[in-house]
Design an enzyme around this catalytic site. Structure first.
Site, PDB file in Angstrom:
ATOM      1  N   LYS A  18      21.123  27.181  25.590  1.00 25.26           N
ATOM      2  CA  LYS A  18      19.835  27.003  24.564  1.00 25.26           C
ATOM      3  C   LYS A  18      18.516  27.717  25.203  1.00 25.26           C
ATOM      4  O   LYS A  18      17.487  27.677  24.159  1.00 25.26           O
ATOM      5  CB  LYS A  18      19.768  25.427  24.827  1.00 25.26           C
ATOM      6  CG  LYS A  18      20.461  24.679  24.059  1.00 25.26           C
ATOM      7  CD  LYS A  18      19.822  23.816  23.090  1.00 25.26           C
ATOM      8  CE  LYS A  18      20.484  23.560  21.874  1.00 25.26           C
ATOM      9  NZ  LYS A  18      19.516  22.990  20.787  1.00 25.26           N
ATOM     10  N   ASP A  44      18.105  16.237  24.715  1.00 29.09           N
ATOM     11  CA  ASP A  44      19.244  15.460  25.304  1.00 29.09           C
ATOM     12  C   ASP A  44      19.387  16.268  26.797  1.00 29.09           C
ATOM     13  O   ASP A  44      20.188  15.825  27.509  1.00 29.09           O
ATOM     14  CB  ASP A  44      20.451  15.943  24.551  1.00 29.09           C
ATOM     15  CG  ASP A  44      20.898  17.314  24.327  1.00 29.09           C
ATOM     16  OD1 ASP A  44      21.420  17.897  25.308  1.00 29.09           O
ATOM     17  OD2 ASP A  44      20.478  17.727  23.197  1.00 29.09           O
TER      18      ASP A  44
HETATM   19  C1  PLP Z   1      25.746  22.256  24.553  1.00 31.29           C
HETATM   20  C2  PLP Z   1      25.090  22.223  23.143  1.00 31.29           C
HETATM   21  N1  PLP Z   1      25.921  22.961  22.154  1.00 31.29           N
HETATM   22  C3  PLP Z   1      25.375  22.873  20.972  1.00 31.29           C
HETATM   23  C4  PLP Z   1      24.346  22.115  20.548  1.00 31.29           C
HETATM   24  C5  PLP Z   1      23.917  21.873  19.260  1.00 31.29           C
HETATM   25  O1  PLP Z   1      22.740  22.705  18.923  1.00 31.29           O
HETATM   26  P1  PLP Z   1      21.891  22.499  17.612  1.00 31.29           P
HETATM   27  O2  PLP Z   1      21.163  21.126  17.887  1.00 31.29           O
HETATM   28  O3  PLP Z   1      20.911  23.266  17.235  1.00 31.29           O
HETATM   29  O4  PLP Z   1      22.672  22.066  16.295  1.00 31.29           O
HETATM   30  C6  PLP Z   1      23.574  21.841  21.569  1.00 31.29           C
HETATM   31  C7  PLP Z   1      22.302  21.253  21.270  1.00 31.29           C
HETATM   32  O5  PLP Z   1      21.535  20.586  22.043  1.00 31.29           O
HETATM   33  C8  PLP Z   1      24.097  21.566  22.832  1.00 31.29           C
HETATM   34  O6  PLP Z   1      23.084  21.328  24.083  1.00 31.29           O
END
Ligand code: PLP
Length: 413
Positions: free
Chosen positions: A76, A123
């Site tokens: 992220k 989160d």
């Molecule tokens: C580990 C992880 N994977 C995927 C995502 C998905 O990203 P997005 O909210 O841009 O779809 C998040 C979002 O916080 C994440 O923390």
């Protein structure tokens, strides 16, 4: 259980597809140049799971392991750091190409900017990335987390000097609104990884920032003379999926474009229901989104990203929590000399879904709709490591979230 898996395939025809004006190879070059100027920068590993591919009856499976990203255990930071870089570049009247890390953290830049407070809702993973970037810049950061967030994730953010609290009774989308209210009241800069009408610039930069990992993956595959036939991407709001889908759709045109599949938890499947309704409107999931895939527990699709996903994502999948748990166990327990990957709940969602779709007889129809067969070369991205250390162990060691009792009989392939 079978009824927990759902699929919608995309019916957008070529004339209806949007141009990739804000997410394409050219903007990715800029994001990549920015990120690679960081001393912490290294491309994350691309792992080949040859034995697993043989067992699953596909040609090959490659996994990009984002637990290695900047020592932060998740991808992220690519988005938050690029957005903050772009924000500062604009403030100083510079092009982002002229603001590499050394200059960004310089006293000269700090003196020109003065004190800034960045605020975000998270989160966990996004907030940690924003807090990390603010810390590097010696700026302030405030982070708001939804109820039920892991204390470990909160503490990791606090360790970077940010003020971080978990809000009782607020879900992710409500925390976003609260962060926005604080930003307006205090003249803070909101760095949010989702967009809504009137708030689109920073989320667009975040999407662009994520595409750095897509460029790395493409080059790593090319070094191995591989062209993916399929890419599966996990989605919360869909910003990450937009960055990767946009980049691959822009760089692999026509027949070369891989089949792109989006994967969401059934309890927070806002992109899936929007695709399913197919009525030109965005559809939200509301209430408590009670899924172990904490990073994907978002109910409102990212407005700027949706047109890209509607145009270039080929399928939308809605999956149960048990799939993500299975993905974590598969990654953590590799076959023969395949490499072990430590992948958290959101990170392993695509592996879990793929494994069940390829192995369960009762999911054959979905396998066919995804055009998966012995010629498939699949790219997955494990977007996080064990960001909730205690829960990771409950799943991988203690077998939490296994499927129903007659599961054994379903694994027939
Ligand atoms: C580990 C992880 N994977 C995927 C995502 C998905 O990203 P997005 O909210 O841009 O779809 C998040 C979002 O916080 C994440 O923390």
């Amino acid at each position: 259980m079978t009824e927990s898996y759902k699929i919608v395939t995309n019916s957008t025809n070529d004339e209806e597809k949007v141009d990739l004006d804000f997410i394409n190879e050219e903007v990715t070059e800029k994001a990549y140049k920015f990120h690679s100027s960081f001393p912490q920068y290294n491309p994350t590993p691309l792992v080949e799971l040859k034995n697993l591919a043989t067992m699953f009856g596909v040609k090959d499976i490659f996994v990009k392991d984002e637990s290695y990203r900047f020592g932060l255990n998740a991808f992220k930071v690519l988005g938050g750091s690029f957005a903050i870089g772009k924000y500062i570049a604009e403030k100083l009247g510079l092009d982002i190409d002229d603001l590499p890390y050394e200059k960004l953290i310089s006293k000269e830049v700090k003196d020109k900017l003065g004190d800034i407070t960045f605020i975000t809702a998270t989160d966990g993973n996004h907030g940690r990335g924003v807090a990390w970037a603010a810390h590097e810049l010696q700026q302030n950061c405030v982070v708001i987390m939804p109820s039920g967030s892991a204390l470990e994730r909160r503490d990791n953010i606090r360790a970077l000097g940010a003020k971080c609290d978990i809000m009782d009774d607020l879900n992710y989308d409500e925390c976003v609104r609260l962060a926005n209210k604080y930003a307006e009241e205090n003249d803070w800069v909101m760095v949010q990884d989702t967009a809504w009408d009137g708030y689109e610039e920073i989320p667009t930069w975040i999407i662009q920032g994520y595409s750095t990992l897509a460029k790395e993956a493409k080059e790593q595959l090319e070094d191995k003379n591989q062209l993916p036939t399929h890419i599966f991407l996990q989605a919360g709001v869909g910003s990450f999926a937009t960055g990767v889908t946009g980049y691959f759709a822009s760089s692999y045109k026509g027949d070369k474009k891989p089949f792109m599949g989006l994967v969401e938890p059934e309890k927070a499947n806002c992109n899936f229901i929007t695709a399913e309704a197919n009525d030109g409107k965005i559809h939200n999931v509301t209430g408590k989104m009670d899924t172990i895939m904490a990073g994907l527990a978002c109910g409102e699709p990212v407005t700027v990203g949706w047109p890209v996903l509607k145009s270039y994502a080929d399928a939308f999948l809605s999956i149960p929590d048990s799939a993500a748990a299975r993905g974590m166990r598969i990654y953590g327990n590799p076959l023969k000399d395949d490499t072990r990957i430590i992948s958290g709940e959101s990170g392993a969602a695509t592996m879990g879904a793929l494994s069940e779709i390829l192995q369960r007889k009762d999911l054959e129809e979905i396998k066919n709709k995804l055009h998966l067969d012995e010629n498939s070369v699949i790219l997955l991205i494990s977007t996080e490591g064990d960001t909730d250390f205690a829960h990771y162990r409950k799943v991988v060691w203690d077998g939490y979230y296994t499927n129903d009792e007659d599961y054994q009989y379903k694994i027939m392939r």
